[in-house]
Motif scaffolding. Structure first.
Motif, short mmCIF file in Angstrom:
data_model
loop_
_atom_site.label_atom_id
_atom_site.label_comp_id
_atom_site.label_asym_id
_atom_site.label_seq_id
_atom_site.Cartn_x
_atom_site.Cartn_y
_atom_site.Cartn_z
N GLN A 182 -10.54 11.08 -12.95
CA GLN A 182 -9.60 11.50 -11.91
C GLN A 182 -8.56 10.40 -11.75
O GLN A 182 -8.91 9.23 -11.63
CB GLN A 182 -10.33 11.69 -10.57
CG GLN A 182 -11.36 12.78 -10.57
CD GLN A 182 -10.73 14.16 -10.57
OE1 GLN A 182 -9.67 14.37 -10.01
NE2 GLN A 182 -11.38 15.09 -11.23
N ILE A 183 -7.30 10.77 -11.75
CA ILE A 183 -6.23 9.79 -11.57
C ILE A 183 -5.63 10.01 -10.18
O ILE A 183 -5.24 11.12 -9.82
CB ILE A 183 -5.15 9.92 -12.66
CG1 ILE A 183 -5.79 9.61 -14.01
CG2 ILE A 183 -3.99 8.99 -12.37
CD1 ILE A 183 -4.87 9.73 -15.18
N LEU A 184 -5.59 8.93 -9.40
CA LEU A 184 -5.09 8.98 -8.02
C LEU A 184 -3.97 7.96 -7.86
O LEU A 184 -4.04 6.88 -8.44
CB LEU A 184 -6.22 8.66 -7.05
CG LEU A 184 -7.53 9.43 -7.24
CD1 LEU A 184 -8.65 8.77 -6.46
CD2 LEU A 184 -7.35 10.85 -6.79
N GLN A 185 -2.98 8.29 -7.06
CA GLN A 185 -1.91 7.35 -6.76
C GLN A 185 -1.74 7.26 -5.26
O GLN A 185 -1.83 8.26 -4.56
CB GLN A 185 -0.59 7.81 -7.39
CG GLN A 185 -0.47 7.48 -8.85
CD GLN A 185 0.95 7.70 -9.35
OE1 GLN A 185 1.70 8.50 -8.81
NE2 GLN A 185 1.31 6.98 -10.39
N THR A 186 -1.49 6.05 -4.80
CA THR A 186 -1.28 5.84 -3.37
C THR A 186 -0.43 4.60 -3.17
O THR A 186 -0.25 3.79 -4.08
CB THR A 186 -2.62 5.71 -2.63
OG1 THR A 186 -2.38 5.62 -1.24
CG2 THR A 186 -3.41 4.50 -3.08
N ASP A 187 0.05 4.45 -1.96
CA ASP A 187 0.78 3.23 -1.63
C ASP A 187 -0.21 2.22 -1.04
O ASP A 187 -1.28 2.60 -0.57
CB ASP A 187 1.92 3.52 -0.66
CG ASP A 187 1.42 4.11 0.63
OD1 ASP A 187 1.57 3.46 1.67
OD2 ASP A 187 0.86 5.23 0.60
N PRO A 188 0.09 0.94 -1.05
CA PRO A 188 -0.84 -0.08 -0.56
C PRO A 188 -1.26 0.10 0.90
O PRO A 188 -2.42 -0.17 1.25
CB PRO A 188 -0.09 -1.38 -0.77
CG PRO A 188 0.85 -1.11 -1.89
CD PRO A 188 1.25 0.32 -1.71
N VAL A 225 3.26 1.07 -5.94
CA VAL A 225 2.34 2.19 -6.08
C VAL A 225 1.07 1.70 -6.76
O VAL A 225 1.14 1.02 -7.78
CB VAL A 225 2.97 3.34 -6.92
CG1 VAL A 225 1.97 4.46 -7.16
CG2 VAL A 225 4.20 3.88 -6.24
N VAL A 226 -0.08 2.04 -6.19
CA VAL A 226 -1.36 1.69 -6.79
C VAL A 226 -1.88 2.95 -7.49
O VAL A 226 -2.01 4.01 -6.89
CB VAL A 226 -2.38 1.23 -5.72
CG1 VAL A 226 -3.71 0.91 -6.36
CG2 VAL A 226 -1.84 0.03 -4.97
N THR A 227 -2.16 2.82 -8.78
CA THR A 227 -2.70 3.92 -9.57
C THR A 227 -4.17 3.62 -9.86
O THR A 227 -4.50 2.54 -10.37
CB THR A 227 -1.93 4.09 -10.89
OG1 THR A 227 -0.55 4.26 -10.58
CG2 THR A 227 -2.43 5.29 -11.67
N LEU A 228 -5.01 4.56 -9.52
CA LEU A 228 -6.45 4.39 -9.72
C LEU A 228 -6.93 5.42 -10.74
O LEU A 228 -6.60 6.60 -10.65
CB LEU A 228 -7.21 4.62 -8.41
CG LEU A 228 -6.80 3.76 -7.22
CD1 LEU A 228 -7.41 4.30 -5.94
CD2 LEU A 228 -7.24 2.34 -7.44
N LEU A 235 -1.19 -1.81 -10.45
CA LEU A 235 -0.19 -1.91 -9.39
C LEU A 235 1.19 -1.86 -10.04
O LEU A 235 1.53 -2.71 -10.87
CB LEU A 235 -0.35 -3.21 -8.60
CG LEU A 235 0.66 -3.47 -7.49
CD1 LEU A 235 0.54 -2.41 -6.40
CD2 LEU A 235 0.47 -4.85 -6.90
N ASP A 236 1.97 -0.84 -9.69
CA ASP A 236 3.33 -0.70 -10.23
C ASP A 236 4.33 -1.02 -9.13
O ASP A 236 4.26 -0.45 -8.03
CB ASP A 236 3.58 0.75 -10.70
CG ASP A 236 2.73 1.12 -11.89
OD1 ASP A 236 2.50 0.25 -12.75
OD2 ASP A 236 2.29 2.29 -11.96
N VAL A 237 5.27 -1.94 -9.45
CA VAL A 237 6.29 -2.31 -8.48
C VAL A 237 7.64 -2.28 -9.19
O VAL A 237 7.82 -2.90 -10.23
CB VAL A 237 6.04 -3.73 -7.92
CG1 VAL A 237 7.13 -4.10 -6.93
CG2 VAL A 237 4.68 -3.84 -7.30
N GLN A 238 8.57 -1.55 -8.60
CA GLN A 238 9.93 -1.52 -9.12
C GLN A 238 10.66 -2.71 -8.49
O GLN A 238 10.86 -2.76 -7.28
CB GLN A 238 10.60 -0.20 -8.74
CG GLN A 238 11.96 -0.05 -9.35
CD GLN A 238 12.54 1.32 -9.02
OE1 GLN A 238 11.96 2.11 -8.31
NE2 GLN A 238 13.73 1.58 -9.55
N LEU A 239 11.02 -3.68 -9.31
CA LEU A 239 11.60 -4.92 -8.79
C LEU A 239 13.04 -4.78 -8.33
O LEU A 239 13.44 -5.37 -7.35
CB LEU A 239 11.49 -6.02 -9.84
CG LEU A 239 10.06 -6.42 -10.21
CD1 LEU A 239 10.08 -7.47 -11.31
CD2 LEU A 239 9.34 -6.96 -8.99
N ALA A 240 13.81 -4.00 -9.05
CA ALA A 240 15.22 -3.86 -8.66
C ALA A 240 15.76 -2.53 -9.13
O ALA A 240 15.27 -1.93 -10.08
CB ALA A 240 16.04 -4.99 -9.28
#
Length: 199
Positions: free
Chosen positions: A163-169, A147-150, A131-136
């Motif tokens: 396989q690399i997938l990205q999606t929002d929560p 962004v959730v990276t799977l 789980l990647d979150v840009q704090l500021a």
């Protein structure tokens, strides 16, 4: 479970009314060869010369018979259901008996051929996620976009692929709800009956 035939298939199978039961058995053999090795125009032409009809008529008859046998084998319909399914074709009792025997004798082989023809899909091996979150950010003061990276590891024919997938929560939650709904649907009596017939 009854097999529903389209008007086109009924028309193709209607040719069987014009031939003897021994020819229908030969058509059954040709239909199995068609499943194993594919179409062979020479066989159609030879049969067409013997029966004094066009090779296209023979091809349609064999394809109609192939469809009848494969769909019946795929659904594993019972003897009674098979007889009821071909009853709408208006065949004689002798021809119905020949078709039933053809189905009973070959359904296991047809199912094994269909299993070999089925595509080999990759299977799940493992999953890593982050789980990647840009704090500021100076440019985006109020918006936080997680962004959730799977990283999905799959196995196909002994080889592993990733396989690399990205999606929002929000999208991921919607996907989870849909999968849970599908799993819940599998527990209904209707789906259990279908799965039992497929096996």
């Amino acid at each position: 479970m009854l097999l529903v035939l389209s008007e086109e298939h009924k028309e193709h199978l209607g040719f069987l009314l014009q031939v003897e039961s021994s020819v229908v058995n030969e058509f059954g053999r040709i239909a199995l060869e068609f499943l194993r090795k594919g179409t062979n125009p020479k066989i159609y032409e030879g049969a067409a010369r013997k029966l004094n009809v066009s090779s296209e008529t023979i091809q349609h008859g064999v394809e109609g018979l192939t469809y009848l046998l494969t769909e019946s084998s795929k659904l594993m319909i019972s003897e009674i259901d098979f007889q009821d399914s071909i009853l709408v074709l208006g065949f004689s009792e002798e021809l119905n008996a020949v078709l039933l025997q053809l189905y009973l004798d070959n359904r296991k082989e047809i199912r094994s051929i269909l299993t070999e023809l089925a595509p080999k899909l990759p299977s799940y091996h493992s999953l890593e996620w982050r789980l990647d979150v840009q704090l500021a950010s100076r440019s985006l003061r109020q918006q936080i976009k997680p962004v959730v990276t799977l990283k999905l590891h799959l196995t196909q024919n002994g080889n592993q692929t990733t396989q690399i997938l990205q999606t929002d929560p929000a999208t991921l939650l919607h996907l989870i709800q849909q999968l849970e709904q599908a799993l819940g649907e599998m527990k209904t009596n209707h789906c259990r009956r279908i799965v039992r017939n497929i096996k």
